[in-house]
Design a protein around this motif. Structure first.
Motif, PDB file in Angstrom:
ATOM      1  N   ASP A  39       0.288 -13.108 -60.412  1.00 20.67           N
ATOM      2  CA  ASP A  39       0.514 -13.776 -59.235  1.00 20.67           C
ATOM      3  C   ASP A  39       0.352 -13.670 -57.572  1.00 20.67           C
ATOM      4  OD1 ASP A  39       2.662 -14.646 -57.872  1.00 20.67           O
ATOM      5  OD2 ASP A  39       3.613 -14.814 -59.575  1.00 20.67           O
ATOM      6  N   LYS A  40      -0.790 -14.625 -57.554  1.00 24.73           N
ATOM      7  CA  LYS A  40      -0.952 -14.646 -56.026  1.00 24.73           C
ATOM      8  C   LYS A  40      -0.012 -14.381 -54.933  1.00 24.73           C
ATOM      9  CE  LYS A  40      -5.119 -17.579 -55.737  1.00 24.73           C
ATOM     10  NZ  LYS A  40      -4.557 -17.720 -57.289  1.00 24.73           N
ATOM     11  N   GLY A  41       1.442 -15.193 -55.292  1.00 23.79           N
ATOM     12  CA  GLY A  41       2.383 -15.122 -54.302  1.00 23.79           C
ATOM     13  C   GLY A  41       2.860 -13.366 -54.151  1.00 23.79           C
ATOM     14  N   LEU A  43       1.279 -11.248 -54.867  1.00 23.27           N
ATOM     15  CA  LEU A  43       0.450 -10.240 -54.238  1.00 23.27           C
ATOM     16  C   LEU A  43       0.736 -10.497 -52.983  1.00 23.27           C
ATOM     17  CD1 LEU A  43      -2.431 -10.595 -55.529  1.00 23.27           C
ATOM     18  CD2 LEU A  43      -1.655  -8.739 -55.911  1.00 23.27           C
ATOM     19  N   GLU A  44       0.648 -11.753 -52.247  1.00 25.73           N
ATOM     20  CA  GLU A  44       0.603 -12.102 -51.214  1.00 25.73           C
ATOM     21  C   GLU A  44       1.783 -11.406 -50.261  1.00 25.73           C
ATOM     22  OE1 GLU A  44       1.249 -15.587 -48.064  1.00 25.73           O
ATOM     23  OE2 GLU A  44       1.228 -15.956 -50.301  1.00 25.73           O
ATOM     24  N   PHE A  45       3.372 -11.629 -51.047  1.00 22.08           N
ATOM     25  CA  PHE A  45       4.344 -10.364 -51.045  1.00 22.08           C
ATOM     26  C   PHE A  45       4.693  -9.313 -50.459  1.00 22.08           C
ATOM     27  CE2 PHE A  45       4.899 -15.329 -51.088  1.00 22.08           C
ATOM     28  CZ  PHE A  45       5.554 -15.491 -49.370  1.00 22.08           C
ATOM     29  N   LYS A  46       3.540  -8.797 -51.253  1.00 19.04           N
ATOM     30  CA  LYS A  46       3.128  -7.143 -51.100  1.00 19.04           C
ATOM     31  C   LYS A  46       4.472  -6.876 -52.861  1.00 19.04           C
ATOM     32  CE  LYS A  46       0.592  -7.248 -48.281  1.00 19.04           C
ATOM     33  NZ  LYS A  46      -0.504  -6.787 -48.436  1.00 19.04           N
ATOM     34  N   THR A  49       2.018  -5.998 -55.693  1.00 21.73           N
ATOM     35  CA  THR A  49       1.033  -4.346 -54.825  1.00 21.73           C
ATOM     36  C   THR A  49       1.369  -3.062 -55.203  1.00 21.73           C
ATOM     37  OG1 THR A  49       1.944  -4.522 -52.793  1.00 21.73           O
ATOM     38  CG2 THR A  49      -0.193  -5.510 -53.067  1.00 21.73           C
ATOM     39  N   ASP A  66      -5.124 -12.942 -61.152  1.00 24.65           N
ATOM     40  CA  ASP A  66      -3.956 -13.534 -60.296  1.00 24.65           C
ATOM     41  C   ASP A  66      -4.510 -14.816 -60.187  1.00 24.65           C
ATOM     42  OD1 ASP A  66      -6.185 -14.585 -58.311  1.00 24.65           O
ATOM     43  OD2 ASP A  66      -5.236 -13.307 -56.375  1.00 24.65           O
TER      44      ASP A  66
END
Length: 384
Positions: A39-41, A43-46, A49, A66
């Motif tokens: 999900d995007k969150g 990815l955003e919060f690494k 990744t 995502d």
């Protein structure tokens, strides 16, 4: 003679740094290109990744889907199936809590069994012919155990309901239980997913399908979770490692014997109000334990002992049943679980319809005490 079945995932890695094995497993199995489902969150919060970096370092190809939300919908799954086809992926890497992993299971099943592309036909025990596209699962919460179960849950948003799919073909081929992936959980998510894991363990322990091997798993899970959840919510690394293990052990059990009324009543709350699944289960658990207590033999004594309730061995059966319920309730209070359904936005005028959905839920028949529609309505109303 009763025949009991146990299905477990093929391989799992446990411990800090376990995600470093993702690339090794992909290479060893000859996989060429992954669809990363997350999900995007994350990815955003690494968080996601961290796994993607492992794929990159090994030179492995991947694309990312995502489009996952809490309580993933039929449409989310169908979009994922299209993304998988467009990427020409030959395996999935699912990163997240129950929502991304459940979505990946549905994507994997439909990719290899396209006759189920409507998604809704997967409800219950679907007659799929082929194993899902291989899934490597990396949980980021300590609760759902989706990485080791044969179940997944999808939301039918148009009809305000969640449906459970049970399919041995969907189980991830490899799971990576890495506490580093769980350290980013905020306290509320840590608490609700942890209580969801406790619900899995307790419901699995008392469900109609329980037997000696599942009991062994569930009672150990209850012990681990009850002793580590408070510290895990406080952010203590060792406790999060313990929770990661406890929720996995609970998943090994309940995946094979089913659940009960807590889940049956929790699913409609997520479908109607988008209540996080773990929160719904955690709020309902003490209530349903109390409802079930006279139908569980000596099992509440074992629960109380696993939770280290003082004097559990010497109490009368009635006393120890109440003590077990109270211990679970206190744990929920201590980690900040809502204690009423009104806090979750439940409306009295919706209760009758929600109760009908709960009565039809696939988990409800596993409950040790049969519950009528009227009883389910009364249980909901008692917690408003």
């Amino acid at each position: 003679m009763t025949v009991n079945r146990m299905i477990l995932n093929e391989t799992s890695y446990f411990g800090k740094g376990a995600i470093q094995e993702v690339a090794n497993e992909a290479i060893k199995r000859g996989f060429k290109k992954a669809l990363v489902v997350t999900d995007k969150g994350l990815l955003e919060f690494k968080v996601a990744t961290k796994v993607i970096d492992v794929l990159k370092a090994a030179g492995l190809e991947y694309e990312i889907y995502d489009g996952i939300v809490p309580n993933p919908t039929i449409e989310d799954v169908q979009a994922g199936v299209k993304a998988c086809a467009a990427a020409e992926a030959d395996y999935l890497v699912a990163i997240g809590g129950g929502s991304p992993i459940d979505t990946a299971k549905a994507i994997g099943i439909i990719t290899t069994n396209p006759e189920f592309s409507d998604v809704i036909s997967l409800e219950g025990v679907a007659d799929t012919k082929n194993p899902a596209l291989p899934i490597l699962a990396v949980p980021t919460t300590s609760g759902t155990a989706a990485e080791v179960t044969i179940n997944y849950v999808i939301t039918d948003a148009k009809n305000h309901r969640k449906f459970v799919c049970v399919d041995p073909h969907d189980i991830p081929v490899v799971a990576f239980i890495d506490s580093d992936m769980m350290m980013g959980m905020p306290k509320g998510l840590c608490a609700s997913t942890g209580m969801d894991a406790l619900t899995h363990a307790i419901e699995g322990f008392i469900t109609n399908g329980a037997w000696e091997m599942s009991d062994m798993l569930h009672i150990k899970a209850i012990e681990i979770i009850s002793q580590s959840l408070r510290d895990s919510v406080a952010g203590e690394q060792t406790a999060r490692e313990e929770m990661a293990l406890g929720q996995y052990i609970a998943g090994m059990g309940f995946s094979n014997v089913g659940l009960g009324l807590v889940h049956g009543m929790a699913h409609p709350l997520s479908a109607w109000y988008n209540t996080p699944h773990g929160v719904a289960c955690a709020t309902l658990l003490p209530l349903i334990m109390d409802f079930n207590k006279k139908y569980t033999g000596e099992k509440y004594r074992e629960i109380a002992s696993a939770m280290r309730v003082p004097g559990a061995a010497e109490m009368s059966l009635a006393e120890v049943r109440d003590a077990a319920v109270q211990a679970v309730k206190q744990l929920g209070v201590d980690v900040g679980i809502p204690q009423s359904l009104s806090e979750l936005g439940v409306k009295k005028e919706d209760v009758a319809q929600i109760a009908e959905d709960a009565a039809r839920d696939v988990c409800t028949p596993g409950n040790p005490r049969e519950a009528s529609l009227e009883e389910i309505i009364a249980l909901y109303n008692s917690m408003l």
